[in-house]
Design a protein around this motif. Sequence first.
Motif, PDB file in Angstrom:
ATOM      1  N   UNK A   9       0.717  -1.087  -0.021  1.00  0.00           N
ATOM      2  CA  UNK A   9      -0.130  -0.028   0.167  1.00  0.00           C
ATOM      3  C   UNK A   9       0.874   1.176   0.152  1.00  0.00           C
ATOM      4  N   UNK A  10       2.028   1.266   0.644  1.00  0.00           N
ATOM      5  CA  UNK A  10       2.937   2.381   0.612  1.00  0.00           C
ATOM      6  C   UNK A  10       3.380   2.688  -0.632  1.00  0.00           C
ATOM      7  N   UNK A  11       4.056   1.369  -1.305  1.00  0.00           N
ATOM      8  CA  UNK A  11       4.481   1.708  -2.583  1.00  0.00           C
ATOM      9  C   UNK A  11       3.454   2.219  -3.659  1.00  0.00           C
ATOM     10  N   UNK A  12       2.172   1.673  -3.610  1.00  0.00           N
ATOM     11  CA  UNK A  12       1.006   1.944  -4.155  1.00  0.00           C
ATOM     12  C   UNK A  12       0.837   3.585  -4.072  1.00  0.00           C
ATOM     13  N   UNK A  13       0.856   3.765  -2.922  1.00  0.00           N
ATOM     14  CA  UNK A  13       0.425   5.458  -2.349  1.00  0.00           C
ATOM     15  C   UNK A  13       1.416   6.222  -3.010  1.00  0.00           C
ATOM     16  N   UNK A  14       2.879   6.034  -2.906  1.00  0.00           N
ATOM     17  CA  UNK A  14       3.837   6.896  -3.326  1.00  0.00           C
ATOM     18  C   UNK A  14       3.547   7.133  -4.766  1.00  0.00           C
ATOM     19  N   UNK A  48      -7.216   6.240  -6.188  1.00  0.00           N
ATOM     20  CA  UNK A  48      -5.861   5.970  -5.451  1.00  0.00           C
ATOM     21  C   UNK A  48      -6.259   5.347  -3.959  1.00  0.00           C
ATOM     22  N   UNK A  49      -7.125   6.338  -3.404  1.00  0.00           N
ATOM     23  CA  UNK A  49      -7.562   5.908  -1.898  1.00  0.00           C
ATOM     24  C   UNK A  49      -8.424   4.521  -1.975  1.00  0.00           C
ATOM     25  N   UNK A  51      -7.987   1.987  -4.191  1.00  0.00           N
ATOM     26  CA  UNK A  51      -6.890   0.990  -4.319  1.00  0.00           C
ATOM     27  C   UNK A  51      -6.243   0.550  -3.041  1.00  0.00           C
ATOM     28  N   UNK A  52      -5.877   1.861  -2.455  1.00  0.00           N
ATOM     29  CA  UNK A  52      -4.806   1.687  -1.166  1.00  0.00           C
ATOM     30  C   UNK A  52      -5.571   0.867  -0.117  1.00  0.00           C
ATOM     31  N   UNK A  53      -7.086   1.235   0.158  1.00  0.00           N
ATOM     32  CA  UNK A  53      -7.724   0.415   0.864  1.00  0.00           C
ATOM     33  C   UNK A  53      -8.270  -0.958   0.348  1.00  0.00           C
ATOM     34  N   UNK A  54      -8.301  -1.384  -0.577  1.00  0.00           N
ATOM     35  CA  UNK A  54      -8.555  -2.560  -1.037  1.00  0.00           C
ATOM     36  C   UNK A  54      -7.056  -3.441  -0.923  1.00  0.00           C
ATOM     37  N   UNK A  55      -6.149  -2.616  -1.112  1.00  0.00           N
ATOM     38  CA  UNK A  55      -4.792  -3.371  -0.868  1.00  0.00           C
ATOM     39  C   UNK A  55      -4.451  -3.770   0.517  1.00  0.00           C
ATOM     40  N   UNK A  56      -4.960  -2.880   1.382  1.00  0.00           N
ATOM     41  CA  UNK A  56      -4.939  -3.123   2.685  1.00  0.00           C
ATOM     42  C   UNK A  56      -5.886  -4.066   3.348  1.00  0.00           C
ATOM     43  N   UNK A  57      -6.811  -4.335   2.733  1.00  0.00           N
ATOM     44  CA  UNK A  57      -7.977  -5.226   3.381  1.00  0.00           C
ATOM     45  C   UNK A  57      -8.021  -6.584   2.598  1.00  0.00           C
ATOM     46  N   UNK A  58      -8.530  -6.565   1.202  1.00  0.00           N
ATOM     47  CA  UNK A  58      -9.085  -7.627   0.849  1.00  0.00           C
ATOM     48  C   UNK A  58      -8.344  -8.443  -0.534  1.00  0.00           C
ATOM     49  N   UNK A  59      -7.341  -7.792  -1.062  1.00  0.00           N
ATOM     50  CA  UNK A  59      -6.759  -8.249  -2.208  1.00  0.00           C
ATOM     51  C   UNK A  59      -5.835  -9.327  -1.812  1.00  0.00           C
ATOM     52  N   UNK A  60      -5.704 -10.061  -2.907  1.00  0.00           N
ATOM     53  CA  UNK A  60      -4.817 -11.175  -2.570  1.00  0.00           C
ATOM     54  C   UNK A  60      -3.189 -10.580  -2.704  1.00  0.00           C
ATOM     55  N   UNK A  61      -2.252 -11.415  -2.130  1.00  0.00           N
ATOM     56  CA  UNK A  61      -0.873 -11.011  -2.302  1.00  0.00           C
ATOM     57  C   UNK A  61      -0.511 -10.568  -3.719  1.00  0.00           C
ATOM     58  N   UNK A  62      -0.933 -11.771  -4.590  1.00  0.00           N
ATOM     59  CA  UNK A  62      -0.530 -11.410  -6.057  1.00  0.00           C
ATOM     60  C   UNK A  62      -1.037 -10.230  -6.688  1.00  0.00           C
ATOM     61  N   UNK A  70       3.057  -2.538 -10.880  1.00  0.00           N
ATOM     62  CA  UNK A  70       2.530  -1.946 -12.302  1.00  0.00           C
ATOM     63  C   UNK A  70       2.314  -0.494 -12.448  1.00  0.00           C
ATOM     64  N   UNK A  71       1.691   0.173 -11.094  1.00  0.00           N
ATOM     65  CA  UNK A  71       1.695   1.543 -11.039  1.00  0.00           C
ATOM     66  C   UNK A  71       2.983   2.282 -11.081  1.00  0.00           C
ATOM     67  N   UNK A  72       4.133   1.484 -10.120  1.00  0.00           N
ATOM     68  CA  UNK A  72       5.204   2.051 -10.013  1.00  0.00           C
ATOM     69  C   UNK A  72       6.083   2.063 -11.388  1.00  0.00           C
TER      70      UNK A  72
END
Length: 82
Positions: A9-14, A48-49, A51-62, A70-72
């Motif tokens: 989520x940090x990588x995605x946020x930055x 962005x918010x 996707x960060x929330x989904x990354x922190x809560x429900x998305x799988x690791x992959x 991909x965003x980076x």
Amino acid sequence: METWRILAASLLGVAGVLAVLMIMARAREKTGRWQTVAVTGLVGVTALALTCILTLTVLSPAASWWLAGGVAVVVAVLAMAS
């Protein structure tokens, strides 16, 4: 909360903040209207918010790491191209 979720989520946020800023600059160049830039920024920050929330809560690791990586990569390519 797992550490990998926080890192992804940090990588995605930055990278996402940089992407939103680049997209807002492109909108300003094309239209020259602050209203368009404001709407573009609002939509980008909202997406962005979410996707960060989904990354922190429900998305799988992959899915989380593919999304963040991909965003980076896209931001890095856009930064080098401009």
